[in-house]
Each structure stands twice: as C-alpha cells, then as structure tokens.
Design a protein around this motif. Structure first.
Motif, PDB file in Angstrom:
ATOM      1  N   GLU A   3      44.466  41.708  32.802  1.00 12.63           N
ATOM      2  CA  GLU A   3      44.617  43.159  32.931  1.00 12.63           C
ATOM      3  C   GLU A   3      45.057  43.579  34.328  1.00 12.63           C
ATOM      4  OE1 GLU A   3      40.805  44.511  31.786  1.00 12.63           O
ATOM      5  OE2 GLU A   3      41.034  43.930  29.676  1.00 12.63           O
ATOM      6  N   GLY A   4      44.923  42.693  35.287  1.00  8.50           N
ATOM      7  CA  GLY A   4      45.334  43.016  36.659  1.00  8.50           C
ATOM      8  C   GLY A   4      45.181  41.792  37.535  1.00  8.50           C
ATOM      9  N   ALA A   5      46.180  41.496  38.355  1.00  7.75           N
ATOM     10  CA  ALA A   5      46.178  40.273  39.157  1.00  7.75           C
ATOM     11  C   ALA A   5      44.934  40.188  40.039  1.00  7.75           C
ATOM     12  CB  ALA A   5      47.438  40.211  40.017  1.00  7.75           C
ATOM     13  N   TRP A   6      44.369  38.992  40.112  1.00  3.92           N
ATOM     14  CA  TRP A   6      43.195  38.748  40.942  1.00  3.92           C
ATOM     15  C   TRP A   6      43.622  38.439  42.375  1.00  3.92           C
ATOM     16  CZ3 TRP A   6      40.008  34.788  37.562  1.00  3.92           C
ATOM     17  CH2 TRP A   6      39.419  35.479  36.507  1.00  3.92           C
ATOM     18  N   SER A   7      42.703  38.686  43.295  1.00  4.24           N
ATOM     19  CA  SER A   7      42.889  38.229  44.671  1.00  4.24           C
ATOM     20  C   SER A   7      42.644  36.726  44.716  1.00  4.24           C
ATOM     21  CB  SER A   7      41.899  38.934  45.592  1.00  4.24           C
ATOM     22  OG  SER A   7      40.574  38.576  45.248  1.00  4.24           O
ATOM     23  N   ASP A   8      43.044  36.101  45.815  1.00  2.00           N
ATOM     24  CA  ASP A   8      42.747  34.680  45.985  1.00  2.00           C
ATOM     25  C   ASP A   8      41.243  34.440  45.930  1.00  2.00           C
ATOM     26  OD1 ASP A   8      45.402  34.069  46.184  1.00  2.00           O
ATOM     27  OD2 ASP A   8      45.400  33.777  48.355  1.00  2.00           O
ATOM     28  N   SER A   9      40.486  35.396  46.448  1.00  2.00           N
ATOM     29  CA  SER A   9      39.031  35.273  46.412  1.00  2.00           C
ATOM     30  C   SER A   9      38.526  35.176  44.983  1.00  2.00           C
ATOM     31  CB  SER A   9      38.386  36.475  47.106  1.00  2.00           C
ATOM     32  OG  SER A   9      36.989  36.500  46.906  1.00  2.00           O
ATOM     33  N   ALA A  10      39.047  36.011  44.085  1.00  2.83           N
ATOM     34  CA  ALA A  10      38.612  35.996  42.692  1.00  2.83           C
ATOM     35  C   ALA A  10      38.982  34.676  42.016  1.00  2.83           C
ATOM     36  CB  ALA A  10      39.232  37.167  41.939  1.00  2.83           C
ATOM     37  N   VAL A  11      40.166  34.154  42.352  1.00  2.00           N
ATOM     38  CA  VAL A  11      40.581  32.871  41.787  1.00  2.00           C
ATOM     39  C   VAL A  11      39.646  31.765  42.263  1.00  2.00           C
ATOM     40  CG1 VAL A  11      42.424  31.163  41.662  1.00  2.00           C
ATOM     41  CG2 VAL A  11      42.981  33.595  41.561  1.00  2.00           C
ATOM     42  N   ARG A  12      39.303  31.793  43.553  1.00  2.00           N
ATOM     43  CA  ARG A  12      38.377  30.774  44.072  1.00  2.00           C
ATOM     44  C   ARG A  12      37.036  30.838  43.367  1.00  2.00           C
ATOM     45  NH1 ARG A  12      40.136  33.019  49.084  1.00  2.00           N
ATOM     46  NH2 ARG A  12      41.790  31.788  50.043  1.00  2.00           N
ATOM     47  N   ARG A  13      36.542  32.049  43.121  1.00  2.00           N
ATOM     48  CA  ARG A  13      35.244  32.192  42.452  1.00  2.00           C
ATOM     49  C   ARG A  13      35.316  31.696  41.001  1.00  2.00           C
ATOM     50  NH1 ARG A  13      31.621  35.344  45.323  1.00  2.00           N
ATOM     51  NH2 ARG A  13      32.532  36.295  47.193  1.00  2.00           N
ATOM     52  N   TYR A  14      36.432  31.929  40.371  1.00  2.00           N
ATOM     53  CA  TYR A  14      36.634  31.441  39.002  1.00  2.00           C
ATOM     54  C   TYR A  14      36.526  29.916  38.973  1.00  2.00           C
ATOM     55  CZ  TYR A  14      38.994  31.198  34.399  1.00  2.00           C
ATOM     56  OH  TYR A  14      39.310  30.990  33.082  1.00  2.00           O
ATOM     57  N   VAL A  15      37.173  29.277  39.923  1.00  2.00           N
ATOM     58  CA  VAL A  15      37.134  27.817  40.012  1.00  2.00           C
ATOM     59  C   VAL A  15      35.733  27.346  40.375  1.00  2.00           C
ATOM     60  CG1 VAL A  15      38.010  25.810  41.264  1.00  2.00           C
ATOM     61  CG2 VAL A  15      39.573  27.654  40.604  1.00  2.00           C
ATOM     62  N   ARG A  16      35.104  28.030  41.321  1.00  2.00           N
ATOM     63  CA  ARG A  16      33.762  27.648  41.755  1.00  2.00           C
ATOM     64  C   ARG A  16      32.768  27.757  40.609  1.00  2.00           C
ATOM     65  NH1 ARG A  16      29.937  30.666  44.850  1.00  2.00           N
ATOM     66  NH2 ARG A  16      30.425  32.347  43.381  1.00  2.00           N
ATOM     67  N   ASP A  17      32.831  28.846  39.838  1.00  2.00           N
ATOM     68  CA  ASP A  17      31.872  29.057  38.757  1.00  2.00           C
ATOM     69  C   ASP A  17      32.074  28.068  37.616  1.00  2.00           C
ATOM     70  OD1 ASP A  17      30.832  31.118  40.228  1.00  2.00           O
ATOM     71  OD2 ASP A  17      31.777  32.717  39.064  1.00  2.00           O
ATOM     72  N   ALA A  18      33.318  27.691  37.365  1.00  2.00           N
ATOM     73  CA  ALA A  18      33.596  26.731  36.288  1.00  2.00           C
ATOM     74  C   ALA A  18      33.245  25.315  36.705  1.00  2.00           C
ATOM     75  CB  ALA A  18      35.064  26.801  35.878  1.00  2.00           C
TER      76      ALA A  18
END
Length: 481
Positions: free
Chosen positions: A356-371
């Motif tokens: 729905e809207g591009a993530w910041s690099d921070s959000a991408v990092r958190r996605y990877v960290r949480d997975a």
C-alpha cells in the motif's frame, strides 16, 4: 492405469534386490517363510519408487535376531514387544515383523499385540487392501487375499475387512485413509468413508504423537489438499484440528467475504508450487505447509460485521498465531516447528502494508529481523496468500513483492542484514556506561538495536556517542529519591 504385466515384472525386480535376496536366502535356510509386505509391493506394482523395505515372517523375534545377526552390520530390537526387529543389511535399513494383529481395547492409547500363524491372517488385519499384499521370497509369489490388485487398478481405498472392525482395531487408520488418498490420488470406498464419519470420535484413544505423525506424513505428500478435504468432509479433523473446519464461515446475503476455507486450501496449493519452483528437489517443508493451511484460523474468532456489507477480521494474524501455537503443542509438535508456524502466521499480513505504500529501509530491516531464519518461508507464504481473481491486483501485489525482495537483497549487499545487531555488544555497553549486568544493559542494547534498524550502520564511535547521550537523558529523567 495399472499394467499388470509391467507390475509383475517390477515385482520380479524387487525380488532380485540384493537386500531382499540376502534376507530371503537366510530365512529359507533357517526354515522360515519371508515376504516383502505392504508399501514396497504396492509401489512396485504402481511403478513408484520404493524407499523402505518391510518384511513379514512366521519367525518370532528371537529367531529373527538369530537370522539377521550374521548378515547385518547393525540390528536393534526396540520394537521387539511388537514383534519387529530392525537391521542394516548391505547398507539398507529394513524391518522384519512376525505375523501379527494390532488392536485397541477401546480404552487405552496403546495397541495390544498378538502374534499370528499365517500370512493371510496377517494381511487381512492390515489397514487397506492396497497395503495388504505381500511378495513371498525367494519363491516370487504375490499373495493378495483381499483384492488389493483390483483396488489398485480401480484407484480405491478399502479396508480388507468390515471397516467398523478395521477402524476399531486401530482408529488411526481413519487418518491414514486421508493420507493415502492424497499420496496415491485414490478415492475412498463409500462404506469405508461412511465408517470414518461414524467412528471419528474413537480417534480420541490414539495418542497425540501418533496423530501428529500421520498429519506430518499427509502434509509431506504432493497433494495434501485432497486428504484435508477427506478429513473435513468426514469431520474427522474436528477430533484433532477443529480450527480447519471452522474456516467454513457462513456467508449471508448482506455481508460478503471470500470463502476462507477454500482460500486456505488454495494458499496451501500455491505455497507447495512455489516451494517446488524456488527449491526444486528439496524435502517437503512441513512447517511452511502447516502455516499455509492455518494462516487464517484466527478469522472465525475475529469476524465482525461492519456497515455497508463488509466483514472485518482485525488482528486475526495475532489471534491465529496464538491458536496455532496452542494446537501444535497439544499435538506434541517440537518447539522449532511450533515457533516457525506461529511466527509465519503472525507475520503473514505484514507485507500488505508494503504493497500500500513503500517502506523505509528501517521498515525493511525490521521485516527481515522479525522473520529471522524464516524469511524465505515468509516470502513463499505471503506470495501464496494472493488468491484474487483480479489480474490487475494480483500483478500489482506480485510486483510489490518482487520489489521488497530486491530491496532486501540490495540491503544485504550493503549490510549484514541476516545478523542485525547493535554495533556495541553487552560487554562494551557495561564498560562505556560503567554498569554491571542487569536490566539496564538490556534496555541499552535494545536502544542501540533500534538505532541500527532505523539508520543502518553508523560506526562504533557514533554508536558510543548515541549511547552516552541516551544514558545521560535517561539519568536526568530518572526520579530522585
């Protein structure tokens, strides 16, 4: 369709297997009968690969041990009480079992064992006719007292005796019917299927561990959806995984939503297709497949009817993760599988915010960290969760996920994305701040981790200064006694 000429030729080849020949000659020399039994015979007739060799004999466990010791490199009698001796012969693991009949007393969870006298009696007490065939060796004689060949030709699963008796002997056979239906692509004979529905509650005397084992085997097949439909249609699944049949939510004329049950089965099918495409030749990923099946089990509990004919399922991801964890623990799944399934379910909606809207690099990092190490499984599950018939929407979501995977790859090139951690460890934090191990070290660590996720690599010196500034502010804000 089964070609009997080819099937018999394959049985001949099975009899000439070096392991089979070695055992056949040894048992014949000792004056005992021996036959390859069950799955290997069925698969040889069907032209399917045979992986495990099982044998049956009129020899009792003590005699079996005497025969296999000289010709094996290892042997074990862990199944001796059930008449089974295991051995490694010419590098292959085999099991040899005395003619027997397992049965339950209808109360306890463990089967009783009685040794039999004839191979026909042994075969008649097995689960299905297609598994109740034996190849006697070294004579190379097919023994089929219950019409297993005919059922192979017809593609039908049927119990060798009255299904009420067969399922009474071992209620787990009802679950095996679903598994073999999926594994072989066979239908279940009507009387057998009706008996499953009628006797489903008897599954309660079977241990969770045995039920879990059959569920895993079902999920390892190429088409588990076929077996799941059998379990749901007969309501057998309500005895050990009722959350699946609960997905069949009613849809009224005023409030509309997609069929959650059919959607879940489609997601499972698509996840398996992606699994094969992305990791060809690898073993079935059971945790991924279970997560695909269960990813929406939180929806029935969170279903809310909104104005305008909309149905919402807020927080069904979190609720579903808790439900899955509880159910898998009840089925005695190991901690790793349980954690993996719960994590995937809890995270399976996260990506749609990215679409729905591009993530910041921070959000991408958190996605990877949480997975964590389940990221690849999450990639597959999230892609499989797109079942819309709207081609434009499906294309948009696929492109968005291509994009997020590309960004993860790019960040991985720049940073150690798979092992995101603060640039200062616990010992360094203690030394810089002059504090001892404790809660404050953990809080400082989490502060630095947030900095790392938000800003990427900033260097040890900058990290130290940020830590000192955070600590000074924290001390200034602390209440004074």
């Amino acid at each position: 369709m089964l070609n009997m000429a080819d099937g018999l030729a394959r049985l001949g080849a099975l009899a000439e297997n070096p392991v089979v020949r070695t055992l056949a000659e040894a048992f014949a020399a000792a004056g005992f009968d021996l036959a390859v039994v069950g799955g290997p015979v069925r698969d040889a007739l069907l032209g399917r690969a045979t992986h495990d060799l099982d044998f049956t004999t009129n020899a009792h466990p003590d005699d079996i041990l005497k025969i296999v010791k000289p010709i094996s490199t290892a042997h074990w009698d862990i199944g001796r009480a059930f008449g089974t001796i295991g051995a490694r012969v010419q590098g292959e693991q085999v099991e040899i079992t005395t003619y027997r009949a397992d049965s339950y007393d209808g109360v306890t969870r463990k089967p009783t064992v009685e040794f039999g006298d004839t191979i026909d009696g042994d075969l008649i007490r097995r689960d299905f006719t297609v598994n109740a065939m034996a190849l006697q060796v070294p004579a190379v004689k097919l023994i089929d007292p219950t019409g297993g060949v005919e059922d192979l030709v017809s593609g039908v699963l049927r119990t060798p005796t009255d299904p009420n008796v067969s399922f009474g002997d071992d209620p787990l056979r009802m679950l095996r019917a679903a598994r073999f239906s999926a594994q072989l692509g066979f239908s279940i004979e009507q009387a057998t299927e009706q008996a499953i529905e009628r006797l489903r509650e008897t599954l309660r005397i079977v241990s969770p561990e045995r039920i879990q084992g059959e569920l895993v085997r079902l999920m390892q097949t190429d088409d588990p959806v076929r077996g799941i439909r059998v379990l749901v249609d007969t309501r057998l699944i309500d005895e050990f995984l009722p959350e699946v049949s609960a997905l069949r939510l009613e849809i009224d004329e005023h409030h509309h939503h997609k069929d959650v049950y059919e959607h879940s089965l489609t997601v499972l099918t698509q996840a398996i297709e992606l699994e094969h495409a992305r990791h060809p030749g690898e073993a079935p990923d059971v945790p991924l497949r279970i997560a695909a099946l269960l990813h929406d089990i939180g929806k029935p509990r969170t279903r809310k009817l909104e104005d305008g004919g909309v149905v919402s399922f807020h927080h069904h991801d979190v609720v579903g993760a808790r439900m899955a964890r509880k159910r898998l623990q009840a089925l005695r799944f190991d901690t790793e599988t349980t954690d993996a399934v719960a994590t995937l379910i809890e995270l399976h909606l996260r990506f749609f915010g990215y679409a729905e809207g591009a993530w910041s690099d921070s959000a991408v990092r958190r996605y990877v960290r949480d997975a964590g190490d389940r990221l690849e499984r999450l990639h597959i599950l999230t892609r499989a969760d797109v079942t819309t018939r709207n081609k434009r929407k499906a294309t948009r979501l696929a492109n968005a996920y291509d994009d997020i995977e590309s960004r993860i790859a790019a960040l991985r090139e720049q940073e150690e994305l798979d092992s995101i951690r603060p640039e200062l460890d616990g010992n360094q934090i203690q030394q810089i701040l002059g504090i001892k191990p404790g809660r404050e070290v953990g809080e400082a660590y989490r502060f630095l981790l947030d900095v790392r996720l938000d800003e990427g690599v900033i260097g040890a010196d900058a990290a130290e200064q940020r830590l000192r500034d955070w600590w000074a502010l924290r001390q200034a804000q602390a209440p004074r006694g």
